[in-house]
Design a protein around this motif. Structure first.
Motif, PDB file in Angstrom:
ATOM      1  N   ASN A 105     -27.031  -6.216 -31.000  1.00 33.17           N
ATOM      2  CA  ASN A 105     -28.519  -6.131 -30.776  1.00 33.17           C
ATOM      3  C   ASN A 105     -29.195  -7.546 -31.018  1.00 33.17           C
ATOM      4  O   ASN A 105     -30.214  -7.657 -31.589  1.00 33.17           O
ATOM      5  CB  ASN A 105     -29.043  -5.306 -31.938  1.00 33.17           C
ATOM      6  CG  ASN A 105     -28.538  -5.701 -33.524  1.00 33.17           C
ATOM      7  OD1 ASN A 105     -27.876  -6.597 -33.484  1.00 33.17           O
ATOM      8  ND2 ASN A 105     -28.865  -5.020 -34.587  1.00 33.17           N
ATOM      9  N   LYS A 106     -28.328  -8.332 -30.557  1.00 28.09           N
ATOM     10  CA  LYS A 106     -28.837  -9.888 -30.718  1.00 28.09           C
ATOM     11  C   LYS A 106     -30.175  -9.783 -29.724  1.00 28.09           C
ATOM     12  O   LYS A 106     -30.277  -9.446 -28.564  1.00 28.09           O
ATOM     13  CB  LYS A 106     -27.859 -10.865 -29.984  1.00 28.09           C
ATOM     14  CG  LYS A 106     -28.034 -12.360 -30.102  1.00 28.09           C
ATOM     15  CD  LYS A 106     -26.857 -12.984 -29.898  1.00 28.09           C
ATOM     16  CE  LYS A 106     -26.978 -14.389 -29.168  1.00 28.09           C
ATOM     17  NZ  LYS A 106     -27.846 -14.483 -28.143  1.00 28.09           N
ATOM     18  N   THR A 151     -32.873 -10.844 -27.317  1.00 30.03           N
ATOM     19  CA  THR A 151     -32.925 -11.770 -25.934  1.00 30.03           C
ATOM     20  C   THR A 151     -33.698 -12.984 -26.142  1.00 30.03           C
ATOM     21  O   THR A 151     -34.922 -12.942 -26.788  1.00 30.03           O
ATOM     22  CB  THR A 151     -33.441 -10.963 -24.685  1.00 30.03           C
ATOM     23  OG1 THR A 151     -32.912  -9.479 -25.033  1.00 30.03           O
ATOM     24  CG2 THR A 151     -33.468 -11.416 -23.384  1.00 30.03           C
ATOM     25  N   LYS A 152     -33.157 -14.138 -25.640  1.00 31.67           N
ATOM     26  CA  LYS A 152     -34.028 -15.293 -25.609  1.00 31.67           C
ATOM     27  C   LYS A 152     -34.768 -15.422 -24.430  1.00 31.67           C
ATOM     28  O   LYS A 152     -34.530 -14.860 -23.332  1.00 31.67           O
ATOM     29  CB  LYS A 152     -33.029 -16.338 -25.826  1.00 31.67           C
ATOM     30  CG  LYS A 152     -31.949 -16.606 -26.928  1.00 31.67           C
ATOM     31  CD  LYS A 152     -30.867 -17.666 -26.849  1.00 31.67           C
ATOM     32  CE  LYS A 152     -30.213 -17.371 -25.659  1.00 31.67           C
ATOM     33  NZ  LYS A 152     -28.965 -17.724 -25.782  1.00 31.67           N
ATOM     34  N   LYS A 153     -36.028 -15.872 -24.814  1.00 33.82           N
ATOM     35  CA  LYS A 153     -37.008 -15.803 -23.706  1.00 33.82           C
ATOM     36  C   LYS A 153     -37.350 -17.265 -23.327  1.00 33.82           C
ATOM     37  O   LYS A 153     -37.456 -18.198 -24.158  1.00 33.82           O
ATOM     38  CB  LYS A 153     -38.269 -15.292 -23.831  1.00 33.82           C
ATOM     39  CG  LYS A 153     -38.230 -13.624 -24.276  1.00 33.82           C
ATOM     40  CD  LYS A 153     -39.419 -13.002 -24.405  1.00 33.82           C
ATOM     41  CE  LYS A 153     -39.720 -13.157 -26.056  1.00 33.82           C
ATOM     42  NZ  LYS A 153     -41.041 -12.201 -26.310  1.00 33.82           N
ATOM     43  N   GLU A 191     -30.755 -15.734 -16.090  1.00 36.03           N
ATOM     44  CA  GLU A 191     -30.949 -14.409 -16.157  1.00 36.03           C
ATOM     45  C   GLU A 191     -29.358 -13.853 -16.446  1.00 36.03           C
ATOM     46  O   GLU A 191     -28.849 -12.883 -17.194  1.00 36.03           O
ATOM     47  CB  GLU A 191     -31.420 -13.416 -15.180  1.00 36.03           C
ATOM     48  CG  GLU A 191     -32.954 -13.519 -15.525  1.00 36.03           C
ATOM     49  CD  GLU A 191     -33.648 -13.042 -14.179  1.00 36.03           C
ATOM     50  OE1 GLU A 191     -33.184 -12.761 -13.355  1.00 36.03           O
ATOM     51  OE2 GLU A 191     -34.977 -13.075 -14.430  1.00 36.03           O
ATOM     52  N   GLU A 192     -28.411 -14.612 -15.672  1.00 36.93           N
ATOM     53  CA  GLU A 192     -27.150 -14.428 -15.736  1.00 36.93           C
ATOM     54  C   GLU A 192     -26.368 -14.523 -17.186  1.00 36.93           C
ATOM     55  O   GLU A 192     -25.507 -13.787 -17.540  1.00 36.93           O
ATOM     56  CB  GLU A 192     -26.197 -15.318 -14.751  1.00 36.93           C
ATOM     57  CG  GLU A 192     -26.401 -14.998 -13.266  1.00 36.93           C
ATOM     58  CD  GLU A 192     -25.538 -13.850 -13.049  1.00 36.93           C
ATOM     59  OE1 GLU A 192     -24.223 -14.086 -12.944  1.00 36.93           O
ATOM     60  OE2 GLU A 192     -25.852 -12.807 -12.466  1.00 36.93           O
ATOM     61  N   GLN A 193     -27.034 -15.389 -17.973  1.00 35.89           N
ATOM     62  CA  GLN A 193     -26.589 -15.874 -19.379  1.00 35.89           C
ATOM     63  C   GLN A 193     -27.433 -14.978 -20.199  1.00 35.89           C
ATOM     64  O   GLN A 193     -27.309 -15.262 -21.540  1.00 35.89           O
ATOM     65  CB  GLN A 193     -26.874 -17.274 -19.512  1.00 35.89           C
ATOM     66  CG  GLN A 193     -26.092 -18.148 -18.748  1.00 35.89           C
ATOM     67  CD  GLN A 193     -26.162 -19.574 -19.062  1.00 35.89           C
ATOM     68  OE1 GLN A 193     -27.048 -20.032 -19.895  1.00 35.89           O
ATOM     69  NE2 GLN A 193     -25.322 -20.569 -18.377  1.00 35.89           N
ATOM     70  N   GLY A 194     -28.163 -14.028 -19.781  1.00 38.35           N
ATOM     71  CA  GLY A 194     -28.809 -13.166 -20.613  1.00 38.35           C
ATOM     72  C   GLY A 194     -30.377 -13.296 -21.266  1.00 38.35           C
ATOM     73  O   GLY A 194     -30.676 -12.830 -22.094  1.00 38.35           O
ATOM     74  N   TRP A 195     -30.826 -14.512 -20.619  1.00 36.18           N
ATOM     75  CA  TRP A 195     -32.196 -14.912 -20.787  1.00 36.18           C
ATOM     76  C   TRP A 195     -33.158 -13.938 -20.287  1.00 36.18           C
ATOM     77  O   TRP A 195     -32.847 -13.349 -19.122  1.00 36.18           O
ATOM     78  CB  TRP A 195     -32.387 -16.239 -20.297  1.00 36.18           C
ATOM     79  CG  TRP A 195     -31.712 -17.475 -21.079  1.00 36.18           C
ATOM     80  CD1 TRP A 195     -30.649 -17.729 -21.221  1.00 36.18           C
ATOM     81  CD2 TRP A 195     -32.737 -18.127 -22.075  1.00 36.18           C
ATOM     82  NE1 TRP A 195     -30.423 -18.966 -22.006  1.00 36.18           N
ATOM     83  CE2 TRP A 195     -31.612 -19.088 -22.483  1.00 36.18           C
ATOM     84  CE3 TRP A 195     -33.867 -18.214 -22.721  1.00 36.18           C
ATOM     85  CZ2 TRP A 195     -31.829 -20.131 -23.713  1.00 36.18           C
ATOM     86  CZ3 TRP A 195     -33.919 -18.967 -23.631  1.00 36.18           C
ATOM     87  CH2 TRP A 195     -33.237 -19.992 -24.016  1.00 36.18           C
ATOM     88  N   GLU A 196     -34.320 -13.898 -20.804  1.00 34.95           N
ATOM     89  CA  GLU A 196     -35.417 -13.104 -20.045  1.00 34.95           C
ATOM     90  C   GLU A 196     -36.222 -14.103 -19.757  1.00 34.95           C
ATOM     91  O   GLU A 196     -36.778 -14.945 -20.137  1.00 34.95           O
ATOM     92  CB  GLU A 196     -36.098 -12.136 -21.280  1.00 34.95           C
ATOM     93  CG  GLU A 196     -37.324 -11.629 -20.837  1.00 34.95           C
ATOM     94  CD  GLU A 196     -38.185 -10.997 -21.973  1.00 34.95           C
ATOM     95  OE1 GLU A 196     -39.478 -11.035 -22.130  1.00 34.95           O
ATOM     96  OE2 GLU A 196     -37.535 -10.263 -22.787  1.00 34.95           O
TER      97      GLU A 196
END
Length: 124
Positions: A2-3, A5-7, A26-31
């Motif tokens: 539940n980390k 999301t970094k924006k 986005e591939e690395q999980g950023w918004e």
């Protein structure tokens, strides 16, 4: 997991840069949020409250320096690290003048992009 999301917000009027950076991050999980101008900058940033901002020097209408200075004058937003990016040879001076935390010279490679973003995240 539940980390949170970094924006990130990217301000650049070059659609190619926006799409490449967006894809990689986005591939690395950023918004990723993108804007092609810096008009009403404090409203735009306050609406997202990103962890990091990438700021182009030549962003319409006011330009990256004015836009970054506006953010740094805002009590609620001044803590957000700004990575200044430009193809200008004076980028370090421009970034300092703007009050940005760091800078990234264009053209940059994607490892460099990731390194700079992660550096400001850690130090902030």
């Amino acid at each position: 997991m539940n980390k949170q999301t970094k924006k990130i917000i990217i301000f650049d009027d070059d659609e190619d840069i926006l799409s490449i950076c967006s894809y990689i991050l986005e591939e690395q999980g950023w918004e990723v949020h993108t804007f092609t101008d810096c008009n009403n900058i404090t409203e735009k940033v306050a609406g997202v409250l990103p962890d990091v901002i990438l700021m182009d020097n030549w962003i319409p209408d006011a330009g990256g320096i004015v836009a970054t200075q506006a953010l740094k004058k805002d009590e609620a937003l001044k803590h957000i690290p700004v990575v200044y990016f430009s193809a200008n040879s004076d980028i370090q001076l421009l970034a300092d003048h703007a009050g940005a935390e760091t800078y990234l010279a264009k053209p940059f490679d994607l490892e460099e992009l990731e390194r700079v973003i992660n550096t400001v995240l850690i130090s902030n």
